[in-house]
Design a protein around this motif. Structure first.
Motif, PDB file in Angstrom:
ATOM      1  N   GLY A  39      52.340  -6.323  19.752  1.00 38.75           N
ATOM      2  CA  GLY A  39      52.607  -4.779  20.345  1.00 38.75           C
ATOM      3  C   GLY A  39      51.803  -3.464  19.309  1.00 38.75           C
ATOM      4  N   GLY A  70      55.454  -0.575  22.882  1.00 41.44           N
ATOM      5  CA  GLY A  70      54.376   0.455  23.305  1.00 41.44           C
ATOM      6  C   GLY A  70      54.568   1.588  22.216  1.00 41.44           C
ATOM      7  N   ASP A  75      48.752   5.349  22.760  1.00 32.62           N
ATOM      8  CA  ASP A  75      48.427   5.526  24.438  1.00 32.62           C
ATOM      9  C   ASP A  75      46.601   6.144  24.281  1.00 32.62           C
ATOM     10  N   ARG A  79      41.761   0.891  26.795  1.00 30.83           N
ATOM     11  CA  ARG A  79      43.005  -0.832  27.031  1.00 30.83           C
ATOM     12  C   ARG A  79      43.462  -1.358  27.063  1.00 30.83           C
ATOM     13  N   ARG A  82      45.718  -1.878  23.854  1.00 31.09           N
ATOM     14  CA  ARG A  82      47.007  -0.905  23.980  1.00 31.09           C
ATOM     15  C   ARG A  82      48.222  -2.047  23.788  1.00 31.09           C
ATOM     16  N   GLU A  84      50.922  -2.139  25.610  1.00 30.56           N
ATOM     17  CA  GLU A  84      51.183  -3.154  26.974  1.00 30.56           C
ATOM     18  C   GLU A  84      50.650  -4.139  27.403  1.00 30.56           C
ATOM     19  N   GLN A  85      49.257  -4.431  26.680  1.00 30.61           N
ATOM     20  CA  GLN A  85      48.354  -5.633  27.012  1.00 30.61           C
ATOM     21  C   GLN A  85      49.166  -6.806  26.001  1.00 30.61           C
ATOM     22  N   TYR A 136      48.320  -6.112  39.162  1.00 40.08           N
ATOM     23  CA  TYR A 136      47.944  -6.311  37.810  1.00 40.08           C
ATOM     24  C   TYR A 136      47.024  -7.229  36.672  1.00 40.08           C
ATOM     25  N   ASP A 242      58.394  -4.442  39.836  1.00 41.32           N
ATOM     26  CA  ASP A 242      58.131  -3.712  38.565  1.00 41.32           C
ATOM     27  C   ASP A 242      59.488  -2.218  39.002  1.00 41.32           C
ATOM     28  N   GLY A 281      61.944  -0.574  27.958  1.00 40.49           N
ATOM     29  CA  GLY A 281      60.683  -0.727  26.631  1.00 40.49           C
ATOM     30  C   GLY A 281      61.284  -0.050  25.059  1.00 40.49           C
ATOM     31  N   SER A 282      59.875   0.490  24.660  1.00 38.12           N
ATOM     32  CA  SER A 282      60.319   0.535  22.918  1.00 38.12           C
ATOM     33  C   SER A 282      61.089   2.079  23.014  1.00 38.12           C
TER      34      SER A 282
END
Ligand code: IPM
Ligand code: MG
Length: 352
Positions: A39, A70, A75, A79, A82, A84-85, A136, A242, A281-282
């Motif tokens: 992350g 996250g 942010d 991408r 980030r 989330e990847q 996704y 999701d 999430g985080s």
């Protein structure tokens, strides 16, 4: 038995500490724990949210316990960098295509649900979410049209084998529960969904004892709050799953209570290799304050023991301890109470 612990960002580290205490309390023989970076925290240290060494550790583990990723600091990164990847990369690189997200009412918590208690009490659903395909992972990008307008695009697609393998997981799960499977799609509009529906119907031929129904996702969202008791197992694609799983968590009362398992095809000596994470999430807004509810993380550990290590009795013990703590009125901030992260875990440990 090798478990890789990936705490990640935000509250990930705090809740991982508590899951580890629960694991220690079980004193399982032959357990090896390793840790890895993932992350935003991994990006800051290694320049990538999913460093190759983390992926390599996951490949040799029997199971991965995952906190959350996250980080608002990240942010504005491209991408692919980030946080989330990292989770998307782990899911796809490790072939974890089947995401199990159970949502069950805990006795005593009916008053916390967004639903009326008599309706909330009915909820006992297993959402089986496809995790390796859909919008996704399709081609995506930003482009400029001829007239100068910017356009963002994400391609939604499913190949039939991708649908078939998740359908098998869902039919088997339904067979082991009350035998009802509802497939959720948007076949009235999307070709992807039409194929989804066709393949689910074809696969049904192998499971004559399971009752199969179909529902459009908009209706499913409505039915989930109107009459959640009608659902047993729900199978759906990545994006719809999701959304519906977050919604299901609010029917239960808090997103801080829902665990998940992401499974693939690889078998270990003890069960199926998998990654286990809370569905929340985080939570950067409460990170470091000691307020996060560790229950979803602890319940994810229980799923890990069940599916990847074949330790059903230990998994059930943990789940019973969490349920008992809730029944006894232990409430974190997410449930309108004052118990902090450590206190909630202490309460679970005491009942273990
Ligand atoms: C989840 C999360 C992830 C998802 C994010 C963090 C990429 O919302 O696990 O539900 O969208 O799958
Ligand atoms: Mg989500």
């Amino acid at each position: 038995m090798k478990i890789l612990l990936l705490a990640g960002d935000g509250i990930g580290a705090e809740i991982m500490v508590e899951a580890r205490r629960v694991l220690d309390a079980l004193a399982l023989p032959g357990l090896t724990l390793t840790e890895g970076d993932v992350g935003g925290s991994a990006y800051k240290k290694h320049g990538h949210p999913l460093p190759p060494e983390t992926l390599a550790k996951a490949r040799v583990a029997d199971a991965v316990l995952f906190g959350a990723v996250g980080d608002p600091d990240c942010d504005n990164l491209e991408r692919h960098l980030r946080p989330e990847q990292a989770i998307l990369g782990l899911r796809s690189e490790l072939g974890l295509f089947a995401n199990l997200r159970p949502a069950t009412m805990f006795p005593g918590l009916e008053g916390m649900s967004g639903l009326r208690p008599e309706i909330a009490r009915q909820i006992d659903v297993l959402i089986v979410r496809e995790l390796n395909g859909d919008v996704y992972f399709g081609e995506k990008g930003m482009r400029t049209l001829e007239d100068g307008r910017r356009q963002g695009y994400d391609i939604m697609s499913y190949a039939e084998d991708e649908v078939r393998r998740i359908a098998h997981v869902a039919f088997r799960a339904a067979h082991g529960r009350t035998g009802r499977l509802c497939s959720v799609d948007k076949a009235n509009v999307l070709e992807t969904s039409q194929l989804w529906r066709d393949v689910v119907i074809e696969t049904h031929a192998e499971y004559p004892d399971v009752e199969l129904t179909h529902m459009y996702v908009d209706n499913a969202a409505m039915q989930l709050v109107k009459a959640p008791g009608q659902f047993d197992v729900v199978v759906t694609g990545n994006l719809f799953g999701d959304i519906l799983s977050d919604q299901a968590s609010m029917c239960v009362g808090s997103i801080g209570l829902l665990a998940s398992a992401s499974l693939g095809e690889r078998q270990t000596d003890y069960g199926t290799f998998g990654l286990y994470e809370p569905i929340h999430g985080s939570a950067p807004d409460i990170a470091g304050t000691g307020k996060a509810n560790p229950m979803a993380m602890i319940l994810s550990l229980a799923m890990l023991l069940r599916h990847s290590l074949g330790l059903e009795a230990e998994a059930a013990r943990i789940e019973a301890a969490v349920a008992k703590a809730l029944e006894d009125g232990v409430r974190g901030g997410d449930l309108g109470g004052t118990a902090g992260t450590t206190e909630v875990a202490d309460a679970v440990l005491a009942r273990l």
